[in-house]
Design an enzyme around this catalytic site. Structure first.
Site, PDB file in Angstrom:
ATOM      1  N   GLU A   1       1.397  -0.708  -5.118  1.00 22.24           N
ATOM      2  CA  GLU A   1       0.399   0.318  -5.370  1.00 22.24           C
ATOM      3  C   GLU A   1       1.136   1.641  -5.525  1.00 22.24           C
ATOM      4  O   GLU A   1       1.471   2.308  -4.552  1.00 22.24           O
ATOM      5  CB  GLU A   1      -0.602   0.441  -4.222  1.00 22.24           C
ATOM      6  CG  GLU A   1      -1.786   1.326  -4.600  1.00 22.24           C
ATOM      7  CD  GLU A   1      -2.201   2.336  -3.523  1.00 22.24           C
ATOM      8  OE1 GLU A   1      -3.152   3.086  -3.779  1.00 22.24           O
ATOM      9  OE2 GLU A   1      -1.574   2.410  -2.457  1.00 22.24           O
TER      10      GLU A   1
ATOM     11  N   ASP B   1       0.840  -1.200   0.000  1.00 20.59           N
ATOM     12  CA  ASP B   1       0.000   0.000   0.000  1.00 20.59           C
ATOM     13  C   ASP B   1       0.881   1.258   0.000  1.00 20.59           C
ATOM     14  O   ASP B   1       1.882   1.327   0.702  1.00 20.59           O
ATOM     15  CB  ASP B   1      -0.882  -0.029   1.250  1.00 20.59           C
ATOM     16  CG  ASP B   1      -1.785   1.173   1.352  1.00 20.59           C
ATOM     17  OD1 ASP B   1      -2.741   1.251   0.560  1.00 20.59           O
ATOM     18  OD2 ASP B   1      -1.524   2.043   2.211  1.00 20.59           O
TER      19      ASP B   1
HETATM   20  C1  NOJ Z   1      -4.188   3.475  -0.625  1.00 23.63           C
HETATM   21  C2  NOJ Z   1      -5.500   2.812  -0.408  1.00 23.63           C
HETATM   22  O1  NOJ Z   1      -5.912   2.224  -1.568  1.00 23.63           O
HETATM   23  C3  NOJ Z   1      -6.482   3.843   0.081  1.00 23.63           C
HETATM   24  O2  NOJ Z   1      -7.745   3.290   0.225  1.00 23.63           O
HETATM   25  C4  NOJ Z   1      -5.993   4.411   1.364  1.00 23.63           C
HETATM   26  O3  NOJ Z   1      -6.866   5.426   1.800  1.00 23.63           O
HETATM   27  C5  NOJ Z   1      -4.590   4.965   1.193  1.00 23.63           C
HETATM   28  N1  NOJ Z   1      -3.720   4.023   0.570  1.00 23.63           N
HETATM   29  C6  NOJ Z   1      -4.012   5.326   2.521  1.00 23.63           C
HETATM   30  O4  NOJ Z   1      -3.730   4.173   3.254  1.00 23.63           O
END
Ligand code: NOJ
Length: 973
Positions: free
Chosen positions: A243, A200
């Protein structure tokens, strides 16, 4: 052995445990609920699950704010529940990817609570500053909610750094203890058995003054160390998915030289798919495909259309963003930060064509596709829920209370299900879609079946864009180890015509993958047209391979015939061949060995009612002098049955054709011509001239009025046809054509083909019909069994790689729709025929029967005609139905031999066709079928009989199925 590249074949399903299914009625989805829904996911055709955060959390960012990495949020169950879910997913061949949130924790995390205390040894776990002036110019991501990346903490007396919400302080990756701690978290879940991690918010690990604090070389190095740690501990097989919502050139470094992440989301491509769709121009997609090319050999893009976040427009140009906002979110309620908070189906205005088109791209472009839960049924969103919660509502399982998601009281649900408007769970739900062959769900399932069948081509194959002049058309070829699939997609809302440059592929046959229908072979540039937002997938196959498919089994001789061929008996012929056929010239010894050789080969002919033990020559007529050809009338005796059969036999110098049965001492081979189209052509020609002949015993007369094509095609032994004409000869199993000739002209049904000519044998008052001819509507005729076989083959190919799981009947009904329609049509026609026969032949002591299966019918251009009756007999109408049901079932098994992956579907399909047949019959006959309870027994007897008649796998399979049914039902059978 785990294939270390498994993620290249992955079809990923992203879900929230929270939103999926609540097994303990507390209003939150849980692991037990997810475990119970694994069959649904398996039947859908996905093989990897990505679970959003399910760890301990105050849920201020829906779980991306973790307060304890080693614990599961109690509403989702226990670690034990997680393990049970994971084991079962693995048993079903599914892999599981979980979240690794490395960049930040919740402020509730004990680390932060410790760190904020003055003088804490943990202070360095987070990023602090006395002023908010540091790292000036770094963008704020959640710009609708946060004014700054710094927030002042009065306890600490300092500002802490956060790239997302202020309750999500960033961890300090410059502190090696942080990195070690996060490696431990990864090990914990990997030890438990998870197969991968979604990293993430990975671009934001490090901060450096004077930079954007994104994608820093230090961050890339940290990712590589993570990979190294993972591999050192587990070897290859566990994956990292980055991501990184960045521009293409910023994303590529995460792959490293194959030593970074295994996968990364194709963020650059996603918004451009929506752009291309709205501009009806392929350019944005093409450009991004080119920009994202050339990643390391083992790396893979993860493709997606929608997810749990907003459709991000951060990394598009300003003009692109304005355009996309305008067309996809004119209502400002749907805009959030730099994106659009909507689910897929509402984004597309509920347009099914565009829904299908985008899935076609998702499933066939280069990479592993990710489906966001609920999008497979076209779920909608709820604009009244805050943040991005509008796209995270409960999965809609049924029209029951709470969408079938939970039995908790409504007010206890973690979020309300969508219950207003066209996307309300009352209309949009799994249950309603599962049984409906036309539903979005079944479309996605069918497509995933194809995708999984060609997993390597789509997941690993090369992609070559085809330069079509029409820019509204996106066309590409996917190729892997010589297997080629062509994808064409129309981005326009209007029908488009175009020329596909397929030079170099001449002679290949494009087979459309949904229908399995072959298109005309490639002869250079290929002209196609696609309807509004239409698309098509073609597998390119060599012509010869196509011709081999679905040959009826009479065309491939059984083992016995093959053996007989190898070891040809010899017939001692001293004089001419007439000493075999003409009584006054006969050589008894030669004739005896001729008839015994003939008996042997006829023993392997499936079209005979029984295996002949004794063969007698009843009569013979010379039909052609050179090379010699005789028409014979044979009397066959065996297995308690006497049959009279008309059979042409030739003596030829070469050992040619499937009917060779003896070598003649003195030169040449004896051949029975039941499978020789040349004989049928010759016979028709002679009949058309008006045929007269005389043997020692009988008079032969023949005529034919109607077309005489250049050549006839053999539809099966005994039946040949050409443009506008059919010819059958009475060598078939049930005693010749006499009844057909007598009765058919009196039956007035438009789908009954009446004979108009034939060949007759007459001796005093004795008369036999040896052959019949008649006319056909124009089109290419096909024997009905071969037709059923083709439909079965195409239908099963559509089901290939789908497990027979939940909601199977909806999928099957669509895939095998043509065959089911045939079963119904035959049911109706049989009922009408029985009535007509009763009128023509009288009731007598029973009901007059057709007494034949599919062999009595011929198909032309989709219409099915009756052209022959069986021998006269009395019995139950049910017997005729059984014959048809048997043939349909056998066609399924025979087709499944070509498509073994679909073998499991046969039983289900056979049962349903049998139902359809019986039901259609009863409705048309408007009467209760006599003896219906005996149907299974009749089927079993028939299957036994047929299995004895011919050693064929398909016949055995039918028999086994009915034996198993008999056992299952015990005495009630
Ligand atoms: C990426 C996630 O997909 C999103 O939902 C989240 O709010 C942010 N990271 C922060 O953790």
């Amino acid at each position: 052995m785990v294939d270390p590249l498994w993620y290249k074949d992955a079809v990923i399903y992203q879900l929230h445990v929270r939103s999926f299914f609540d097994a303990n009625d507390d209003g939150y989805g849980d692991f037990e609920g997810l475990r119970q829904k694994l069959p649904y996911l398996e039947a859908l055709g996905v093989n990897t699950l990505w679970l959003m955060p399910f760890f301990q959390s105050p849920l201020r960012d829906d779980g991306y704010d973790i307060s304890e990495y080693y614990q599961i949020l109690p509403v989702h169950g226990t670690l034990e529940d997680f393990r049970r879910f994971l084991d079962e997913a693995h048993e079903r061949g599914m892999r599981v990817i979980v979240e690794l949130v490395l960049n930040h924790t919740s402020i509730d995390h004990p680390w932060f609570q410790e760190a904020r205390k003055p003088g804490s040894p943990l202070r360095d776990f987070y990023v602090w500053s006395d002023t908010p002036e540091k790292y000036q110019g770094v963008r704020v991501i959640f710009q609708d909610f946060e004014p700054s990346n710094w927030t002042f903490d009065p306890v600490a007396g300092a500002y802490y750094w956060h790239r997302f919400y202020h309750h999500q302080p960033d961890l300090n990756w410059d502190n090696p203890q942080v990195e070690r701690a996060m490696h431990q978290v990864m090990f914990f879940w990997a030890d438990m058995g998870v197969d991968g991690f979604r990293l993430d918010a990975i671009p934001y690990l490090y901060e450096r003054e004077g930079t954007s604090c994104e994608n820093l070389p230090e961050t890339i190095e940290a990712v590589k160390r993570l990979r190294k740690a993972l591999e050192e501990r587990y070897g290859p097989g566990k994956v990292l998915l980055a991501e990184a919502n960045m521009w293409p050139e910023e994303t590529l470094p995460y792959f490293g030289e194959g030593d970074g992440v295994h996968m990364a989301y194709n963020f650059p491509l996603m918004p451009r798919i929506f752009l291309a769709l709205r501009r009806e121009d392929r350019k944005p997609i093409e450009a991004m495909l080119q920009e994202t090319e050339g990643i390391p050999e083992a790396a893979q893009w993860a493709l997606f259309l929608r997810n749990h976040d907003e459709l991000t427009l951060e990394k598009v140009t300003e003009e692109e963003r304005e355009f996309l906002w305008e067309v996809y979110a004119p209502d400002p309620r749907y805009r959030i930060n730099l994106g659009i908070r909507r689910r897929l189906m509402p984004l597309l205005g509920g347009d099914r064509r565009r829904f299908e088109l985008l899935h076609a791209l998702l499933f066939t472009l280069k990479g592993s596709p990710i489906l966001y839960y609920g999008d497979e049924i076209g779920m909608g969103d709820n604009p009244f829920l805050g943040d991005r919660n509008g796209v995270r509502t409960p999965m809609q399982w049924s029209a029951d209370r709470n969408a079938g998601f939970s039995r908790a009281p409504y007010h206890r649900l973690f979020l309300p299900p969508v219950s207003e408007g066209p996307y309300s769970y009352h209309f949009v739900n799994v249950e309603a879609q599962q049984e409906n062959p036309h539903s979005l769900l079944n479309f996605v399932r069918r497509f995933l079946g194809i995708r999984n069948r060609y997993a390597k081509v789509f997941g690993r194959g090369a992609l070559r864009l085809l330069p079509v002049a029409n820019r509204r058309i996106l066309a590409y070829e996917r190729e892997f180890e010589g297997e080629r699939i062509l994808v064409v997609a129309n981005l326009s809302r209007y029908t488009q015509a175009f020329d596909l440059p397929l030079e170099g592929y001449e002679g290949l046959v494009p087979v459309e993958l949904f229908s399995q229908h072959p298109f005309p072979p490639v002869e250079g540039c290929y002209r196609l047209a696609l309807g509004p937002h239409g698309f098509a997938l073609f597998s390119l196959r060599p012509k010869e391979e196509m011709e081999r498919l679905h040959l009826p089994d009479w065309a491939s001789p059984g083992e016995e015939v093959m053996e007989a061929l190898e070891d040809l008996p010899s017939v001692p012929l001293s004089g001419g061949v007439e000493s075999l056929f003409v009584d006054t010239l006969v050589d008894e010894g030669a004739r005896a060995s001729f008839l015994s050789a003939l008996g042997k080969v006829l023993g392997g002919r499936g079209w005979l009612a029984s295996r002949p033990g004794r063969v007698e020559l009843k009569d013979a007529l010379r039909f052609q002098k050179d090379p010699p050809l005789y028409l014979t009338l044979l009397r066959l005796e065996g297995e308690g049955l006497v049959q009279e059969v008309f059979l042409p036999i030739a003596l030829r110098p070469e050992k040619e054709g499937p009917g060779v049965f003896a070598r003649v001492r003195g030169g040449g081979y004896l051949i029975e011509l039941s499978q020789d189209p040349g004989f049928y052509t010759l016979l028709l020609r002679r009949l058309a001239q008006g045929f007269e002949g005389r043997s020692l015993r009988a008079h032969y007369r023949g005529r034919h009025r109607g077309p005489v094509p250049e050549a006839l095609e053999l539809l099966r032994p005994g039946l040949a046809a050409g443009e506008g004409v059919w010819l059958q000869v009475g060598l078939v199993q049930d005693g010749g054509l006499d009844r057909t000739e007598r009765i058919l002209p009196h039956l007035d049904l438009p789908w009954i083909l009446k004979p108009g000519g034939g060949l007759y044998w007459e001796r005093g008052r004795e008369r036999r019909v040896l052959a019949l001819t008649g006319t056909l509507p124009s089109g290419r005729p096909q024997e009905a069994f071969a037709y059923a076989l083709r439909l079965a083959g195409e239908g099963l190919a559509r089901l290939r790689d789908h497990p027979v799981g939940e909601g199977a009947s909806g999928l099957m009904a669509d895939a095998l729709r043509e065959l089911e329609a045939l079963a119904r049509l035959l049911g109706v026609r049989l009922a009408l025929l029985h009535r007509a026969l009763r009128e023509a032949e009288g009731e007598g002591d029973g009901v007059p029967l057709l007494n034949r299966g599919l062999g009595a019918f011929v198909e032309v251009e989709g219409e099915v005609f009756l052209l022959a009756l069986g021998r006269e007999a009395r019995g139950l109408p049910l017997w005729d139905l059984a014959r048809l049901a048997y043939d349909l079932e056998r066609a399924l098994y025979l087709a499944a031999e070509e498509v073994p992956e679909a073998m499991d579907w046969v039983a289900l399909a056979a049962d349903s066709f049998e139902q359809a047949l019986l039901q259609a019959y009863q409705e048309a006959a408007q009467e209760v079928l006599e003896g219906l309870d005996r149907f299974p027994q009749i089927m079993l007897d028939l299957a036994q009989d047929q299995a004895l008649r011919e050693e064929r796998l398909s016949r055995h399979r039918v028999l086994e199925r009915w034996q198993a049914k008999a056992k299952e039902w015990g005495d009630g059978f």
